[in-house]
Design a protein around this motif. Sequence first.
Motif, PDB file in Angstrom:
ATOM      1  N   ALA A   1      40.217 -11.359 -32.577  1.00 24.75           N
ATOM      2  CA  ALA A   1      41.035 -12.479 -32.083  1.00 24.75           C
ATOM      3  C   ALA A   1      41.651 -12.187 -30.716  1.00 24.75           C
ATOM      4  N   GLY A   2      41.375 -10.996 -30.176  1.00 26.51           N
ATOM      5  CA  GLY A   2      41.897 -10.647 -28.857  1.00 26.51           C
ATOM      6  C   GLY A   2      43.303 -10.087 -28.876  1.00 26.51           C
ATOM      7  N   LEU A   3      43.790  -9.707 -30.055  1.00 26.69           N
ATOM      8  CA  LEU A   3      45.140  -9.153 -30.172  1.00 26.69           C
ATOM      9  C   LEU A   3      45.115  -7.644 -29.985  1.00 26.69           C
ATOM     10  N   ARG A   4      46.233  -7.101 -29.572  1.00 28.86           N
ATOM     11  CA  ARG A   4      46.341  -5.645 -29.427  1.00 28.86           C
ATOM     12  C   ARG A   4      46.607  -5.038 -30.797  1.00 28.86           C
ATOM     13  N   VAL A   5      45.947  -3.942 -31.074  1.00 29.90           N
ATOM     14  CA  VAL A   5      46.154  -3.207 -32.322  1.00 29.90           C
ATOM     15  C   VAL A   5      46.563  -1.796 -31.926  1.00 29.90           C
ATOM     16  N   LEU A   6      47.869  -1.560 -31.930  1.00 26.03           N
ATOM     17  CA  LEU A   6      48.386  -0.271 -31.466  1.00 26.03           C
ATOM     18  C   LEU A   6      49.325   0.324 -32.497  1.00 26.03           C
ATOM     19  N   ASP A   7      49.138   1.604 -32.784  1.00 29.94           N
ATOM     20  CA  ASP A   7      50.048   2.337 -33.646  1.00 29.94           C
ATOM     21  C   ASP A   7      51.163   2.859 -32.746  1.00 29.94           C
ATOM     22  N   ALA A   8      52.401   2.430 -32.987  1.00 27.28           N
ATOM     23  CA  ALA A   8      53.516   2.774 -32.100  1.00 27.28           C
ATOM     24  C   ALA A   8      53.693   4.279 -31.976  1.00 27.28           C
ATOM     25  N   GLU A   9      53.579   5.003 -33.080  1.00 29.81           N
ATOM     26  CA  GLU A   9      53.750   6.459 -33.046  1.00 29.81           C
ATOM     27  C   GLU A   9      52.645   7.129 -32.244  1.00 29.81           C
ATOM     28  N   LEU A  10      51.430   6.615 -32.395  1.00 25.48           N
ATOM     29  CA  LEU A  10      50.293   7.164 -31.675  1.00 25.48           C
ATOM     30  C   LEU A  10      50.446   6.961 -30.169  1.00 25.48           C
ATOM     31  N   VAL A  11      50.822   5.761 -29.769  1.00 27.99           N
ATOM     32  CA  VAL A  11      50.988   5.459 -28.349  1.00 27.99           C
ATOM     33  C   VAL A  11      52.154   6.243 -27.762  1.00 27.99           C
ATOM     34  N   SER A  12      53.235   6.359 -28.516  1.00 26.81           N
ATOM     35  CA  SER A  12      54.388   7.135 -28.060  1.00 26.81           C
ATOM     36  C   SER A  12      54.007   8.584 -27.829  1.00 26.81           C
ATOM     37  N   SER A  13      53.243   9.123 -28.766  1.00 25.18           N
ATOM     38  CA  SER A  13      52.782  10.504 -28.634  1.00 25.18           C
ATOM     39  C   SER A  13      51.871  10.655 -27.426  1.00 25.18           C
ATOM     40  N   ALA A  14      51.016   9.665 -27.198  1.00 26.60           N
ATOM     41  CA  ALA A  14      50.093   9.714 -26.057  1.00 26.60           C
ATOM     42  C   ALA A  14      50.835   9.692 -24.735  1.00 26.60           C
ATOM     43  N   MET A  15      51.934   8.949 -24.676  1.00 32.11           N
ATOM     44  CA  MET A  15      52.688   8.823 -23.437  1.00 32.11           C
ATOM     45  C   MET A  15      53.476  10.079 -23.080  1.00 32.11           C
ATOM     46  N   GLU A  16      53.605  11.002 -24.037  1.00 36.98           N
ATOM     47  CA  GLU A  16      54.313  12.253 -23.760  1.00 36.98           C
ATOM     48  C   GLU A  16      53.553  13.115 -22.756  1.00 36.98           C
ATOM     49  N   TYR A  17      52.227  12.940 -22.725  1.00 35.39           N
ATOM     50  CA  TYR A  17      51.418  13.697 -21.773  1.00 35.39           C
ATOM     51  C   TYR A  17      51.454  12.995 -20.426  1.00 35.39           C
ATOM     52  N   GLY A  18      51.658  13.771 -19.363  1.00 39.56           N
ATOM     53  CA  GLY A  18      51.660  13.193 -18.031  1.00 39.56           C
ATOM     54  C   GLY A  18      50.255  13.129 -17.465  1.00 39.56           C
ATOM     55  N   GLU A  19      50.184  12.787 -16.202  1.00 36.75           N
ATOM     56  CA  GLU A  19      48.898  12.809 -15.516  1.00 36.75           C
ATOM     57  C   GLU A  19      48.395  14.243 -15.437  1.00 36.75           C
ATOM     58  N   SER A  20      47.123  14.392 -15.321  1.00 37.49           N
ATOM     59  CA  SER A  20      46.531  15.726 -15.261  1.00 37.49           C
ATOM     60  C   SER A  20      47.022  16.484 -14.020  1.00 37.49           C
ATOM     61  N   PRO A  21      47.453  17.735 -14.207  1.00 39.38           N
ATOM     62  CA  PRO A  21      47.870  18.544 -13.059  1.00 39.38           C
ATOM     63  C   PRO A  21      46.672  19.172 -12.346  1.00 39.38           C
ATOM     64  N   LEU A  22      45.493  19.006 -12.936  1.00 35.10           N
ATOM     65  CA  LEU A  22      44.295  19.660 -12.393  1.00 35.10           C
ATOM     66  C   LEU A  22      43.684  18.856 -11.248  1.00 35.10           C
ATOM     67  N   THR A  23      43.166  19.547 -10.271  1.00 37.76           N
ATOM     68  CA  THR A  23      42.409  18.879  -9.210  1.00 37.76           C
ATOM     69  C   THR A  23      41.049  18.479  -9.792  1.00 37.76           C
ATOM     70  N   PRO A  24      40.345  17.548  -9.155  1.00 38.94           N
ATOM     71  CA  PRO A  24      39.012  17.181  -9.650  1.00 38.94           C
ATOM     72  C   PRO A  24      38.077  18.383  -9.776  1.00 38.94           C
ATOM     73  N   ARG A  25      38.148  19.301  -8.821  1.00 34.30           N
ATOM     74  CA  ARG A  25      37.266  20.479  -8.878  1.00 34.30           C
ATOM     75  C   ARG A  25      37.656  21.410 -10.020  1.00 34.30           C
ATOM     76  N   GLU A  26      38.958  21.589 -10.255  1.00 33.66           N
ATOM     77  CA  GLU A  26      39.401  22.414 -11.384  1.00 33.66           C
ATOM     78  C   GLU A  26      38.956  21.809 -12.705  1.00 33.66           C
ATOM     79  N   SER A  27      39.035  20.486 -12.797  1.00 36.04           N
ATOM     80  CA  SER A  27      38.582  19.803 -14.017  1.00 36.04           C
ATOM     81  C   SER A  27      37.094  20.012 -14.238  1.00 36.04           C
ATOM     82  N   THR A  28      36.315  19.873 -13.167  1.00 36.43           N
ATOM     83  CA  THR A  28      34.865  20.046 -13.268  1.00 36.43           C
ATOM     84  C   THR A  28      34.513  21.459 -13.712  1.00 36.43           C
ATOM     85  N   VAL A  29      35.151  22.440 -13.105  1.00 41.18           N
ATOM     86  CA  VAL A  29      34.880  23.841 -13.450  1.00 41.18           C
ATOM     87  C   VAL A  29      35.287  24.121 -14.891  1.00 41.18           C
ATOM     88  N   LEU A  30      36.434  23.585 -15.304  1.00 43.89           N
ATOM     89  CA  LEU A  30      36.894  23.807 -16.675  1.00 43.89           C
ATOM     90  C   LEU A  30      35.960  23.130 -17.684  1.00 43.89           C
TER      91      LEU A  30
END
Length: 201
Positions: A120-149
């Motif tokens: 129906a086009g509605l959002r289906v989000l688990d509040a606890e899951l999304v809250s937990s996901a938002m605790e992580y910030g943007e990646s501190p790695l450069t694109p090259r560090e990510s590729t190597v890792l």
Amino acid sequence: MIRVLLAEDMHMIRAALTALLRLEPDIEVVAEVTRGDEIVPEALRVRPDVAVVDIDLPVMDGITAAATLRERLPSCRILVLTAMGQPGQVRRALAAGIEAFLVKDAPGDRLADAIRRTAAGLRVLDAELVSSAMEYGESPLTPRESTVLKEAARGSSAEEIAARLHLSPGTVRNYLTGAITKTGARNKIDAIRIAEDAGWL
């Protein structure tokens, strides 16, 4: 009738989900796939209303496949199945524009309801899951560090990574050291685990 494509690589789980959905009078499973790279071709063939996609799929992960499916078949809504311990992956999915998530250990009756809401086009989000996901910030790695890792996560040695990326082994080791430092890891293996859990790889 809501037409569903189911993407799940674990045979018993896929069979159980299909059996559960067959009990619903308004939902029909029109296709089942076991690998991420099979999702888009099969969806283009059967034209489902909703794709139920596990994050952890072989060959191509579910988020990458779902993002591609959004581009190739915009009429198909996507419901991502995830484990509670994967907040970084949920963050990646949110960034890719996926708006429907269901935790894998949710009660069985929630799956059909989530599919209906997604269709129906509605959002289906688990509040606890999304809250937990938002605790992580943007990646501190450069694109090259990510590729190597990522290459290291596949089991490649510094020499193999260097040859593949046209770098010196010393430069590869420097990138790995940078990734270890930025993730606060104890070693390369720990850095890979932290980055994968955070959705940075």
